[in-house]
Design an enzyme around this catalytic site. Structure first.
Site, PDB file in Angstrom:
ATOM      1  N   LEU A   1      60.532  74.165  25.873  1.00  0.00           N
ATOM      2  CA  LEU A   1      61.372  73.378  24.867  1.00  0.00           C
ATOM      3  C   LEU A   1      62.629  73.993  24.396  1.00  0.00           C
ATOM      4  O   LEU A   1      62.552  75.472  24.048  1.00  0.00           O
ATOM      5  CB  LEU A   1      60.260  73.362  23.766  1.00  0.00           C
ATOM      6  CG  LEU A   1      59.259  72.433  23.555  1.00  0.00           C
ATOM      7  CD1 LEU A   1      58.424  72.411  22.360  1.00  0.00           C
ATOM      8  CD2 LEU A   1      59.839  70.903  23.644  1.00  0.00           C
TER       9      LEU A   1
ATOM     10  N   VAL B   1      59.603  82.445  25.962  1.00  0.00           N
ATOM     11  CA  VAL B   1      58.401  81.775  26.516  1.00  0.00           C
ATOM     12  C   VAL B   1      57.359  82.851  26.188  1.00  0.00           C
ATOM     13  O   VAL B   1      57.237  84.008  26.540  1.00  0.00           O
ATOM     14  CB  VAL B   1      58.753  81.444  28.027  1.00  0.00           C
ATOM     15  CG1 VAL B   1      57.364  80.932  28.571  1.00  0.00           C
ATOM     16  CG2 VAL B   1      60.131  80.600  27.951  1.00  0.00           C
TER      17      VAL B   1
ATOM     18  N   GLU C   1      61.641  81.026  20.748  1.00  0.00           N
ATOM     19  CA  GLU C   1      62.824  80.904  21.949  1.00  0.00           C
ATOM     20  C   GLU C   1      62.302  81.382  23.115  1.00  0.00           C
ATOM     21  O   GLU C   1      62.461  80.993  24.190  1.00  0.00           O
ATOM     22  CB  GLU C   1      64.068  81.236  21.454  1.00  0.00           C
ATOM     23  CG  GLU C   1      64.694  80.473  20.303  1.00  0.00           C
ATOM     24  CD  GLU C   1      65.776  81.073  19.735  1.00  0.00           C
ATOM     25  OE1 GLU C   1      66.463  81.889  20.326  1.00  0.00           O
ATOM     26  OE2 GLU C   1      66.125  80.803  18.429  1.00  0.00           O
TER      27      GLU C   1
ATOM     28  N   ARG D   1      56.762  72.345  30.180  1.00  0.00           N
ATOM     29  CA  ARG D   1      58.182  72.120  30.289  1.00  0.00           C
ATOM     30  C   ARG D   1      58.518  73.148  28.919  1.00  0.00           C
ATOM     31  O   ARG D   1      57.945  73.158  28.002  1.00  0.00           O
ATOM     32  CB  ARG D   1      58.512  70.650  29.830  1.00  0.00           C
ATOM     33  CG  ARG D   1      59.950  70.253  30.002  1.00  0.00           C
ATOM     34  CD  ARG D   1      60.106  68.805  29.672  1.00  0.00           C
ATOM     35  NE  ARG D   1      61.352  68.636  29.042  1.00  0.00           N
ATOM     36  CZ  ARG D   1      62.581  68.023  29.954  1.00  0.00           C
ATOM     37  NH1 ARG D   1      62.198  67.997  31.308  1.00  0.00           N
ATOM     38  NH2 ARG D   1      63.642  68.008  29.489  1.00  0.00           N
TER      39      ARG D   1
ATOM     40  N   HIS E   1      47.931  79.145  25.600  1.00  0.00           N
ATOM     41  CA  HIS E   1      48.420  79.859  27.059  1.00  0.00           C
ATOM     42  C   HIS E   1      46.983  80.356  27.724  1.00  0.00           C
ATOM     43  O   HIS E   1      46.314  80.976  26.889  1.00  0.00           O
ATOM     44  CB  HIS E   1      49.413  81.081  26.791  1.00  0.00           C
ATOM     45  CG  HIS E   1      49.845  81.800  27.888  1.00  0.00           C
ATOM     46  ND1 HIS E   1      50.531  81.088  28.763  1.00  0.00           N
ATOM     47  CD2 HIS E   1      49.520  82.965  28.132  1.00  0.00           C
ATOM     48  CE1 HIS E   1      50.900  82.127  29.629  1.00  0.00           C
ATOM     49  NE2 HIS E   1      50.293  83.124  29.386  1.00  0.00           N
TER      50      HIS E   1
ATOM     51  N   ASN F   1      51.450  76.712  20.900  1.00  0.00           N
ATOM     52  CA  ASN F   1      51.111  76.423  22.333  1.00  0.00           C
ATOM     53  C   ASN F   1      49.789  77.086  22.782  1.00  0.00           C
ATOM     54  O   ASN F   1      49.194  78.169  22.201  1.00  0.00           O
ATOM     55  CB  ASN F   1      52.206  77.305  23.091  1.00  0.00           C
ATOM     56  CG  ASN F   1      52.056  77.164  24.797  1.00  0.00           C
ATOM     57  OD1 ASN F   1      51.529  75.811  25.141  1.00  0.00           O
ATOM     58  ND2 ASN F   1      52.056  78.145  25.478  1.00  0.00           N
TER      59      ASN F   1
ATOM     60  N   GLY G   1      45.145  66.910  29.796  1.00  0.00           N
ATOM     61  CA  GLY G   1      44.622  66.455  28.664  1.00  0.00           C
ATOM     62  C   GLY G   1      43.112  66.799  27.875  1.00  0.00           C
ATOM     63  O   GLY G   1      42.754  66.292  27.078  1.00  0.00           O
TER      64      GLY G   1
HETATM   65  C1  GAR Z   1      45.635  74.743  29.818  1.00  0.00           C
HETATM   66  O1  GAR Z   1      44.737  75.431  30.383  1.00  0.00           O
HETATM   67  C2  GAR Z   1      46.917  75.242  29.253  1.00  0.00           C
HETATM   68  O2  GAR Z   1      46.303  76.623  28.772  1.00  0.00           O
HETATM   69  C3  GAR Z   1      47.539  75.330  30.182  1.00  0.00           C
HETATM   70  O3  GAR Z   1      47.612  74.247  30.857  1.00  0.00           O
HETATM   71  C4  GAR Z   1      46.149  73.685  30.742  1.00  0.00           C
HETATM   72  C5  GAR Z   1      46.201  72.287  30.435  1.00  0.00           C
HETATM   73  O4  GAR Z   1      44.935  71.761  30.345  1.00  0.00           O
HETATM   74  N1  GAR Z   1      48.993  75.604  29.874  1.00  0.00           N
HETATM   75  C6  GAR Z   1      50.079  76.312  30.301  1.00  0.00           C
HETATM   76  O5  GAR Z   1      49.721  76.798  31.365  1.00  0.00           O
HETATM   77  C7  GAR Z   1      51.330  76.411  29.717  1.00  0.00           C
HETATM   78  N2  GAR Z   1      51.996  77.425  30.291  1.00  0.00           N
HETATM   79  P1  GAR Z   1      44.749  70.529  30.016  1.00  0.00           P
HETATM   80  O6  GAR Z   1      45.788  69.227  30.102  1.00  0.00           O
HETATM   81  O7  GAR Z   1      43.395  69.857  30.393  1.00  0.00           O
HETATM   82  O8  GAR Z   1      44.513  70.488  28.420  1.00  0.00           O
END
Ligand code: GAR
Length: 211
Positions: free
Chosen positions: A94, A162, A160, A92, A110, A108, A13
């Site tokens: 969606l 990813v 839709e 996850r 990424h 999102n 988070g």
């Molecule tokens: C982030 O670095 C985000 O880019 C990645 O998860 C991390 C969450 O960090 N998301 C993905 O890989 C989505 N495919 P956080 O929980 O500390 O914000």
């Protein structure tokens, strides 16, 4: 009037925290109305609680299908008036069911560079070389294993497909020879925290609609 945000989380988070801080500092005219998690007792939920934001662990095991889970999650956001949904490390995928409730309004983060044209599978890096596009949950690892010289982070609209929606904002990040998944991901996350409020502002200006 401030934008009502819903946030989906699965872990640490740190991006949720960046958003909370940015709203607190009045950098973003928004209010987080609900945080939902697909994992119990994660730091992201604790961060939401500490900030006084309504939050809940929605247990996937209590739903028979992905669609019914997504329907329940969408209803939680809708009943609190969320206008934009942010996937802040939500690990996850969606379903279209969820997206249909928030057309063009799911974002999102990424941890890699995504192309401006979502159909492309290659991207031009700042040094002029090209790299494969790294999508999915192991994008940081994929970039390191491919031996490319740059990675980055991208804030994009969710569709839709990813990690293939329209890009709102992105930033390249240099990869060093001694980088590990941890060191590279840490530098990427530092930039995500800066880019996220900016990406939301870009969205607010464009009010993109995906039909
Ligand atoms: C982030 O670095 C985000 O880019 C990645 O998860 C991390 C969450 O960090 N998301 C993905 O890989 C989505 N495919 P956080 O929980 O500390 O914000």
């Amino acid at each position: 009037m401030s934008l009502k945000l819903g946030v989906l989380v699965s872990g640490e988070g740190s991006n949720l925290q960046a958003l909370i801080d940015s709203i607190k500092k009045n950098e973003l005219s928004a209010k987080i109305v609900f945080v939902a998690s697909n994992k119990p007792e994660i730091p992201a939920l604790k961060r939401a609680e500490k900030a006084g934001i309504p939050c809940q662990f929605l247990n996937p095991a209590e739903f028979f299908t992905r669609e019914s889970y997504d329907e329940a999650a969408a209803q939680e956001f809708l009943k609190r008036g969320a206008q934009l949904i942010l996937l802040a490390g939500f690990m996850r995928i969606l379903s279209t069911k969820f997206l249909s409730y928030f057309p063009g309004a799911v974002i999102n983060i990424h941890p890699a560079l995504l192309p401006d044209n979502p159909e492309e599978n290659e991207i031009i890096l700042p040094d002029g070389t090209t790299s494969k596009v790294f999508r999915g949950s192991s994008a940081v690892k994929q970039a390191l294993e491919a031996g490319t010289s740059w990675s980055g982070c991208t804030i994009h609209l969710v569709t839709e497909k990813v990690d293939a929606g329209p890009v709102l904002i992105k930033k390249p990040i240099k990869i060093y020879p001694d980088d590990t998944i941890f060191s590279l991901h840490s530098r990427i996350q530092e930039q995500e925290h800066i880019l996220l409020p900016l990406g939301i502002q870009v969205w607010m200006k464009k009010r993109l609609t995906i039909c």
